[in-house]
Write a protein that holds these residues in place. Sequence first.
Motif, PDB file in Angstrom:
ATOM      1  N   ASP A  24       0.845  -1.213   0.000  1.00 55.03           N
ATOM      2  CA  ASP A  24       0.000   0.000   0.000  1.00 55.03           C
ATOM      3  C   ASP A  24       0.873   1.253   0.000  1.00 55.03           C
ATOM      4  O   ASP A  24       0.576   2.225  -0.710  1.00 55.03           O
ATOM      5  N   PHE A  25       1.934   1.239   0.804  1.00 52.51           N
ATOM      6  CA  PHE A  25       2.811   2.414   0.858  1.00 52.51           C
ATOM      7  C   PHE A  25       3.527   2.616  -0.475  1.00 52.51           C
ATOM      8  O   PHE A  25       3.696   3.756  -0.933  1.00 52.51           O
ATOM      9  N   LEU A  26       3.958   1.522  -1.097  1.00 56.90           N
ATOM     10  CA  LEU A  26       4.672   1.620  -2.369  1.00 56.90           C
ATOM     11  C   LEU A  26       3.753   2.013  -3.520  1.00 56.90           C
ATOM     12  O   LEU A  26       4.238   2.429  -4.579  1.00 56.90           O
ATOM     13  N   ASN A  27       2.461   1.883  -3.330  1.00 54.82           N
ATOM     14  CA  ASN A  27       1.477   2.186  -4.380  1.00 54.82           C
ATOM     15  C   ASN A  27       0.472   3.219  -3.864  1.00 54.82           C
ATOM     16  O   ASN A  27      -0.715   2.940  -3.728  1.00 54.82           O
ATOM     17  N   PRO A  28       0.946   4.427  -3.551  1.00 59.25           N
ATOM     18  CA  PRO A  28       0.102   5.408  -2.860  1.00 59.25           C
ATOM     19  C   PRO A  28      -1.107   5.885  -3.653  1.00 59.25           C
ATOM     20  O   PRO A  28      -2.144   6.225  -3.073  1.00 59.25           O
ATOM     21  N   GLN A  29      -1.002   5.930  -4.983  1.00 54.79           N
ATOM     22  CA  GLN A  29      -2.128   6.369  -5.805  1.00 54.79           C
ATOM     23  C   GLN A  29      -2.962   5.204  -6.340  1.00 54.79           C
ATOM     24  O   GLN A  29      -4.004   5.415  -6.970  1.00 54.79           O
ATOM     25  N   GLY A  30      -2.482   3.987  -6.128  1.00 55.15           N
ATOM     26  CA  GLY A  30      -3.217   2.826  -6.597  1.00 55.15           C
ATOM     27  C   GLY A  30      -3.053   2.539  -8.066  1.00 55.15           C
ATOM     28  O   GLY A  30      -3.766   1.702  -8.623  1.00 55.15           O
ATOM     29  N   ASN A  31      -2.113   3.213  -8.723  1.00 55.35           N
ATOM     30  CA  ASN A  31      -1.936   3.002 -10.169  1.00 55.35           C
ATOM     31  C   ASN A  31      -0.514   2.574 -10.537  1.00 55.35           C
ATOM     32  O   ASN A  31      -0.083   2.731 -11.677  1.00 55.35           O
ATOM     33  N   GLY A  32       0.242   2.049  -9.569  1.00 53.42           N
ATOM     34  CA  GLY A  32       1.592   1.594  -9.862  1.00 53.42           C
ATOM     35  C   GLY A  32       2.550   1.902  -8.724  1.00 53.42           C
ATOM     36  O   GLY A  32       2.345   2.866  -7.981  1.00 53.42           O
TER      37      GLY A  32
END
Length: 218
Positions: free
Chosen positions: A137-145
């Motif tokens: 979740d932290f590595l993908n903060p915007q949910g698009n990569g």
Amino acid sequence: MSLFDTLRARYSKPDMAFGEVIESSTIKFDVCAYDHEVTPQHGAFVLVNCGHILVIGVVIHSEMRAAPGLPRIPQRLRMTRDELRKRYPDLKDNILDVYTAVVVGYCSNRGIVQSLPPEKPRIHDLAFILDKDHVIDFLNPQGNGLQMNYLPLLTVPVAAAEVPFIIERHLRFLAEILDAHHRSALFKALCTSVNEHFRGDVAALLLKIGRKTLLEGI
């Protein structure tokens, strides 16, 4: 329930914390562990519950030292770890196990941000080891990569010569918990961050480390 509410609920119980903050600044914080057997590895993500925000850091250093009031150099005992546990069950109260983490982001009711938070943790705030799913979740903060915009923050409190080793240890931690798909995506994010924030030999070295660490075996 928002991600912030989920994380705040997950990382709020004192009996699940591995320690608490004993020193804090805008760029890093120190956590004293409660139990020498339950601690984060170097390069791992940790989270400090600050109430209205959750500060996230990466462990870059740890050290053990005698508690205040005890001799600075402990007496030599010539025992195995198992023997020490049995004979000295209160050893964890006499030896401080302190972990230093660099601040790399935070989570608030607006979501996750890979940047410095608006405030630092306070002394005695509880610290937790971040679960694998929440690392993603932290590595993908915007949910698009996946993103690694926080990479330059890892270098702020360390000497230039230590930078490659700090980043390599962090990448090895990530390689151990991520599957091949996520490791490949993370390498692309690493390339983007390195090309944006680093130059010359340092950039080339970090990309070489990332390729070996994240793509090995894929």
